[in-house]
Scaffold this motif. Structure first.
Motif, PDB file in Angstrom:
ATOM      1  N   ALA A 116     -20.246 -51.720   6.441  1.00 23.42           N
ATOM      2  CA  ALA A 116     -19.772 -53.083   6.215  1.00 23.42           C
ATOM      3  C   ALA A 116     -20.461 -54.067   7.158  1.00 23.42           C
ATOM      4  N   THR A 117     -20.599 -53.695   8.425  1.00 20.47           N
ATOM      5  CA  THR A 117     -21.252 -54.572   9.400  1.00 20.47           C
ATOM      6  C   THR A 117     -22.723 -54.750   9.074  1.00 20.47           C
ATOM      7  N   THR A 118     -23.375 -53.669   8.673  1.00 20.95           N
ATOM      8  CA  THR A 118     -24.789 -53.750   8.306  1.00 20.95           C
ATOM      9  C   THR A 118     -24.968 -54.637   7.084  1.00 20.95           C
ATOM     10  N   TYR A 119     -24.100 -54.474   6.098  1.00 19.44           N
ATOM     11  CA  TYR A 119     -24.184 -55.329   4.903  1.00 19.44           C
ATOM     12  C   TYR A 119     -23.957 -56.797   5.254  1.00 19.44           C
ATOM     13  N   GLU A 120     -23.058 -57.060   6.189  1.00 22.66           N
ATOM     14  CA  GLU A 120     -22.840 -58.442   6.621  1.00 22.66           C
ATOM     15  C   GLU A 120     -24.136 -59.043   7.158  1.00 22.66           C
ATOM     16  N   GLY A 121     -24.878 -58.257   7.931  1.00 22.80           N
ATOM     17  CA  GLY A 121     -26.173 -58.719   8.437  1.00 22.80           C
ATOM     18  C   GLY A 121     -27.149 -58.996   7.307  1.00 22.80           C
ATOM     19  N   ILE A 122     -27.150 -58.130   6.298  1.00 20.17           N
ATOM     20  CA  ILE A 122     -28.018 -58.334   5.128  1.00 20.17           C
ATOM     21  C   ILE A 122     -27.657 -59.628   4.417  1.00 20.17           C
TER      22      ILE A 122
END
Length: 374
Positions: A116-122
């Motif tokens: 979820a955190t990685t997707y937020e960065g994307i």
């Protein structure tokens, strides 16, 4: 007409000048704050008429990345667009440019804070670059591999960021065959462009921390070996421990998933061992949390009886009953850099793989250790 100035002397001066001009442009009895304002949709033609430029100038100004822009006309157009709440017509833009400006992202699950955190960065970086994102979730099911991106492809995505790859994954070959650019994110496969954390280094950092405290009786709780993150963390840990004089046999490795429940099950296995290890390396924070909860139920004090190290530094790690020592991964940056790397591929350049550096954060789960079996 506004004079086009390509290089104002100062970005701050340009911002100040644009604000002044915006007040002049909107001070015509049709202020957006008045009840008598024109309520028809604000278009690029509206902005062009207000500013006194050609519509193509407005189009270029709104598409240009916001970072480091100093052109006065561009700043004026953007500020006016913000004031009038201009919303671009995505459908018209796609028809005009034959581009969707849509990025597909495949993830195992958004209930996992790491993904979820990685997707937020994307997603945040996509917005900055003028793209939007569309998700496909696989739930880590191998049998969804051939079809999990079909909805993305039908939606005419310009490229795909793959967060859920695994050994034997068929998706990359499918995308290559269909000439769709893609980038691996977090997890990686050999010979594929990826943006990931240096998990071999992360495993080494955990090993050095425990070895420095004198630990030799160590258990490793390993996620799915078909996933690169789990393999690399375990391999880096075992290699470094061997270099430091401690060999960790396969019998000391307990397989587990990526969640709290699997950590609790792994802890049950450890409790059945004739002798409890003095330290545990769990290559995932949620798994480490499950281990902590179950061992505490068994009367074992984490940080005093058993040292525990996790991986990723998700938000819960520092708020557990015993704050967790962990390897911090720059997850948000991994996401943002993945988006940038994919855009390079979309634009016809040849991107390179990136490895971002993790760091160890020592907390109470290892710092108060006194061996229970001493």
């Amino acid at each position: 007409m506004i004079e086009h100035s390509e290089a104002p002397s100062s970005p701050n001066r340009a911002q100040s000048d644009s604000g002044k001009l915006i007040r002049e442009i909107t001070d015509d009895g049709e202020s957006p704050m008045e009840d008598t304002r024109d309520t028809s949709p604000v278009t690029m033609a509206t902005l062009a008429k207000r500013v006194g430029v050609h519509i193509s100038t407005v189009s270029r100004a709104l598409q240009e990345p916001r970072q480091h822009t100093t052109n006065k006309t561009t700043l004026i157009i953007r500020e006016l667009a913000d004031q009038l709440d201009f919303q671009p017509d995505a459908t018209a833009s796609r028809l005009r440019t034959r581009r969707s400006r849509l990025i597909g992202v495949t993830v195992p699950s958004l209930t996992d804070p790491v993904h979820a955190t990685t997707y937020e960065g994307i997603d945040k970086q996509a917005l900055r670059r003028g793209y939007s994102t569309m998700l496909s979730m696989s739930a880590n099911l191998d049998d969804r591999s051939p079809s999990r991106a079909n909805s993305l492809i039908r939606s005419r995505v310009e490229g795909i960021i793959i967060q859920d790859t695994f050994e034997g994954d068929l998706l990359p070959a499918t995308l290559r065959k269909r000439h769709i650019p893609y980038v691996m994110c977090l997890r990686k496969n050999d010979n594929e462009v990826s943006v990931a954390v240096d998990d071999l280094l992360g495993g080494r950092l955990a090993a050095e921390h425990l070895a420095a405290a004198g630990h030799t009786e160590i258990a490793i709780i390993s996620p799915d070996s078909s996933v690169s993150t789990g393999r690399d963390r375990v391999e880096g840990f075992r290699r470094r421990m061997l270099e430091l004089g401690t060999r960790i046999d396969d019998s000391r490795i307990v397989p587990a998933g990526f969640d709290i429940a699997s950590g609790q099950r792994a802890a049950e296995t450890l409790l059945d061992w004739p002798k409890l290890p003095t330290a545990i390396f769990a290559s995932n924070d949620l798994t480490a949390a499950g281990i902590m909860f179950r061992l505490r139920e068994a009367g074992i004090t984490i940080g005093r009886d058993v040292a525990l190290v996790g991986y990723n530094d998700i938000e819960i790690s520092k708020h557990l009953p015993v704050p967790l020592t962990t390897i911090a991964s720059p997850l948000h940056e991994v996401g943002a850099r993945s988006l940038d790397t994919l855009v390079e591929a979309i634009e016809g350049r040849t991107p390179r793989s990136l490895k971002l550096t993790p760091q160890l954060l020592a907390r109470e789960s290892t710092l108060a250790f006194a061996p229970v079996n001493a």
